[in-house]
Design an enzyme around this catalytic site. Structure first.
Site, PDB file in Angstrom:
ATOM      1  N   GLN A 242       0.812  -1.214   0.000  1.00  0.00           N
ATOM      2  CA  GLN A 242       0.000   0.000   0.000  1.00  0.00           C
ATOM      3  C   GLN A 242       0.851   1.273   0.000  1.00  0.00           C
ATOM      4  O   GLN A 242       0.509   2.253  -0.679  1.00  0.00           O
ATOM      5  CB  GLN A 242      -0.978  -0.005   1.167  1.00  0.00           C
TER       6      GLN A 242
ATOM      7  N   LYS B  99      11.915  -5.804  13.197  1.00  0.00           N
ATOM      8  CA  LYS B  99      11.966  -4.456  12.631  1.00  0.00           C
ATOM      9  C   LYS B  99      13.020  -3.608  13.339  1.00  0.00           C
ATOM     10  O   LYS B  99      13.719  -2.802  12.700  1.00  0.00           O
ATOM     11  CB  LYS B  99      10.593  -3.789  12.717  1.00  0.00           C
TER      12      LYS B  99
ATOM     13  N   THR C 117       4.770  -7.814   7.385  1.00  0.00           N
ATOM     14  CA  THR C 117       4.015  -7.010   8.343  1.00  0.00           C
ATOM     15  C   THR C 117       2.891  -7.763   9.039  1.00  0.00           C
ATOM     16  O   THR C 117       2.144  -7.165   9.817  1.00  0.00           O
ATOM     17  CB  THR C 117       3.408  -5.779   7.640  1.00  0.00           C
TER      18      THR C 117
ATOM     19  N   TYR D 290       7.534  -9.333  15.405  1.00  0.00           N
ATOM     20  CA  TYR D 290       7.505  -8.275  14.394  1.00  0.00           C
ATOM     21  C   TYR D 290       8.329  -7.084  14.852  1.00  0.00           C
ATOM     22  O   TYR D 290       9.198  -6.585  14.120  1.00  0.00           O
ATOM     23  CB  TYR D 290       6.058  -7.855  14.127  1.00  0.00           C
TER      24      TYR D 290
ATOM     25  N   THR E 168       8.509   1.019  12.260  1.00  0.00           N
ATOM     26  CA  THR E 168       7.200   0.870  12.887  1.00  0.00           C
ATOM     27  C   THR E 168       7.188   1.285  14.351  1.00  0.00           C
ATOM     28  O   THR E 168       8.232   1.255  15.031  1.00  0.00           O
ATOM     29  CB  THR E 168       6.759  -0.605  12.789  1.00  0.00           C
ATOM     30  N   ASP E 169       6.000   1.629  14.838  1.00  0.00           N
ATOM     31  CA  ASP E 169       5.811   1.897  16.264  1.00  0.00           C
ATOM     32  C   ASP E 169       5.998   0.647  17.113  1.00  0.00           C
ATOM     33  O   ASP E 169       6.200   0.734  18.328  1.00  0.00           O
ATOM     34  CB  ASP E 169       4.409   2.470  16.511  1.00  0.00           C
TER      35      ASP E 169
ATOM     36  N   ASP F  75      14.846 -10.471  -4.348  1.00  0.00           N
ATOM     37  CA  ASP F  75      14.722 -10.898  -2.954  1.00  0.00           C
ATOM     38  C   ASP F  75      15.800 -10.186  -2.146  1.00  0.00           C
ATOM     39  O   ASP F  75      16.957 -10.608  -2.125  1.00  0.00           O
ATOM     40  CB  ASP F  75      14.881 -12.419  -2.843  1.00  0.00           C
TER      41      ASP F  75
ATOM     42  N   TRP G 234      -0.174   2.355  12.253  1.00  0.00           N
ATOM     43  CA  TRP G 234      -1.593   2.255  11.916  1.00  0.00           C
ATOM     44  C   TRP G 234      -1.852   2.756  10.492  1.00  0.00           C
ATOM     45  O   TRP G 234      -2.754   3.557  10.241  1.00  0.00           O
ATOM     46  CB  TRP G 234      -2.426   3.021  12.930  1.00  0.00           C
TER      47      TRP G 234
ATOM     48  N   ALA H 176       8.570  -5.424   3.644  1.00  0.00           N
ATOM     49  CA  ALA H 176       8.555  -5.925   5.020  1.00  0.00           C
ATOM     50  C   ALA H 176       7.568  -7.077   5.133  1.00  0.00           C
ATOM     51  O   ALA H 176       6.651  -7.207   4.306  1.00  0.00           O
ATOM     52  CB  ALA H 176       8.169  -4.825   6.005  1.00  0.00           C
TER      53      ALA H 176
END
Length: 305
Positions: free
Chosen positions: A11, A143, A74, A139, A113-114, A48, A164, A72
Site C-alpha cells: 500500500q 523491525k 508485516t 515483528y 514501525t511503532d 529478494d 496504523w 517488510a
C-alpha cells in the site's frame, strides 16, 4: 535522479509511485528534484532483498540515487510463527540494502514501525525519536534489528517509523472495518491500545520530501492526534456511513477469543518531533486525513475517477 522503490506492490509503495508519476499528493507537490525522476519499482519475486549477493549486484547494476524500502513482513501474528521469515525480510533485507547503498553512495529511506516500542514507555506522552526502543513481539524485534543494521551499515540513511497505516491500495484496518461492518453489522474493537492512524498519502509525501535532503537520522511520521483502535473503528464506520455498531472491548478480552494473537503495544503514540525540527511536519490530523480518504476512495479499485 533515479529512485528505486522496494516492496512496490504494497500500500505504501503503490502510493509513493503514484505521487512520483503525478508529481503531487493531497498535501501538495513533490520536490522539484523528483519531478522527472526515473522510477524503478521492484518486489518479490523480482528481487529478494533478504539475499545479500543478489541485492548487492542488483543495486550496483542499476545504481540508484535513492532507495526507498517499503518491503517488510508485516503480518504481526504471522511473525510469531514464522520468525525466520520475519527476520529475513525485516532485518536482513534492510541490512543488505544498507550495505549496497553504502557501496555506491546512495541514500536509503527505510520504513519502520511503532512496534519497536513496548507500549509501556511514558504512558500518556507521545514517544519522540529519543525514546529507547524495547519491542515485545517478533515483528517489533525484527523491525528493530533492521533499524540497527541500517544505522550500522549506511551513513546516508533515513529511518522513518510510522503506525496504523492505511491506504487506497491493498489491505488495511480501514478496509477491514468497512467490510466487516457491512457483513456483520456489529463490531467489537479494543479500546485500551492507543496510537496514531496514518494515511499513506501523508507518509509517502514526507518520505519524498526527506529523500532530497541530507537530514539523515531517525524520524517518526504518523497522523497527528491520538486515539484507540475502538475510536478509530468508530470514526471509520461513521465516515463510511456503514450501517453497523461498534463496541469497545479490552485487550485481555480479545486475547481470550484469539489466544494465538501476538502482543501489541498498549501505548504506541508517536511524536513527529524530528520532522518539526528539520523539514517541517505537513502531516494532517488523523480525523482530517480519514475524512479525505473517504472523499476519494471508491470502495473497490482505489481512488475515484
Amino acid at each position: 535522479m533515479k529512485i528505486l522503490i522496494t516492496g512496490c506492490r504494497g500500500q505504501l509503495g503503490t502510493e509513493i509511485i503514484k505521487q512520483l508519476h503525478t508529481g503531487s499528493s493531497e498535501l501538495g507537490p513533490i520536490p522539484e528534484q523528483l519531478q522527472k525522476a526515473k522510477v524503478i519499482s521492484v518486489d518479490l519475486p523480482d528481487v529478494d532483498i533478504s539475499r545479500l549477493q543478489p541485492t548487492l549486484s542488483y543495486i550496483e547494476e542499476i545504481h540508484p540515487d535513492v532507495v526507498i524500502n517499503c518491503a517488510a513482513f508485516t503480518n504481526v501474528d504471522g511473525c510469531e510463527t514464522n520468525h525466520d521469515v520475519a527476520f529475513a525480510a525485516n532485518a536482513l533485507g534492510p541490512r543488505n540494502l544498507a550495505m549496497a547503498c553504502e557501496r555506491i553512495g546512495a541514500k536509503l529511506v527505510h520504513v519502520s514501525t511503532d512496534y519497536v516500542f513496548s507500549g509501556q514507555e511514558n504512558g500518556g506522552i507521545a514517544l519522540d525519536e529519543a525514546e529507547s526502543p524495547n519491542p515485545i513481539s517478533a515483528y517489533g524485534t525484527t523491525k528493530r534489528q533492521g533499524e540497527l543494521y541500517v544505522e550500522q551499515f549506511c551513513h546516508r540513511a533515513f529511518i522513518v517509523r510510522t503506525a496504523w497505516l492505511y491506504s487506497y491500495y491493498g489491505k488495511n484496518f480501514v478496509k477491514t472495518m468497512v467490510g466487516a461492518g457491512r457483513k456483520f453489522g456489529r463490531l467489537e474493537v479494543v479500546n485500551d491500545q492507543l496510537g496514531n492512524p496514518t494515511n499513506a498519502v501523508d507518509l509517502a509525501h514526507v518520505l519524498l520530501q526527506l529523500a532530497v535532503t541530507e537530514e539523515y537520522g531517525v524520524y517518526h511520521c504518523t497522523g497527528e492526534g491520538i486515539c484507540s483502535w475502538y475510536e478509530f473503528a468508530a470514526a471509520i464506520i461513521a465516515e463510511g456511513k456503514i450501517p453497523a455498531s461498534v463496541s469497545p472491548c479490552t485487550s485481555a478480552e480479545y486475547k481470550q477469543k484469539h489466544p494465538e494473537a501476538a502482543e501489541r503495544p498498549a501505548w504506541s503514540a508517536l511524536d513527529n518531533r524530528m520532522l518539526r525540527c528539520t523539514i517541517g511536519n505537513p502531516v494532517r490530523p488523523w480525523q482530517e486525513a480519514l475524512h479525505e480518504f473517504f472523499c476519494h476512495w471508491d470502495g473497490e479499485n482505489g481512488i475515484k475517477a
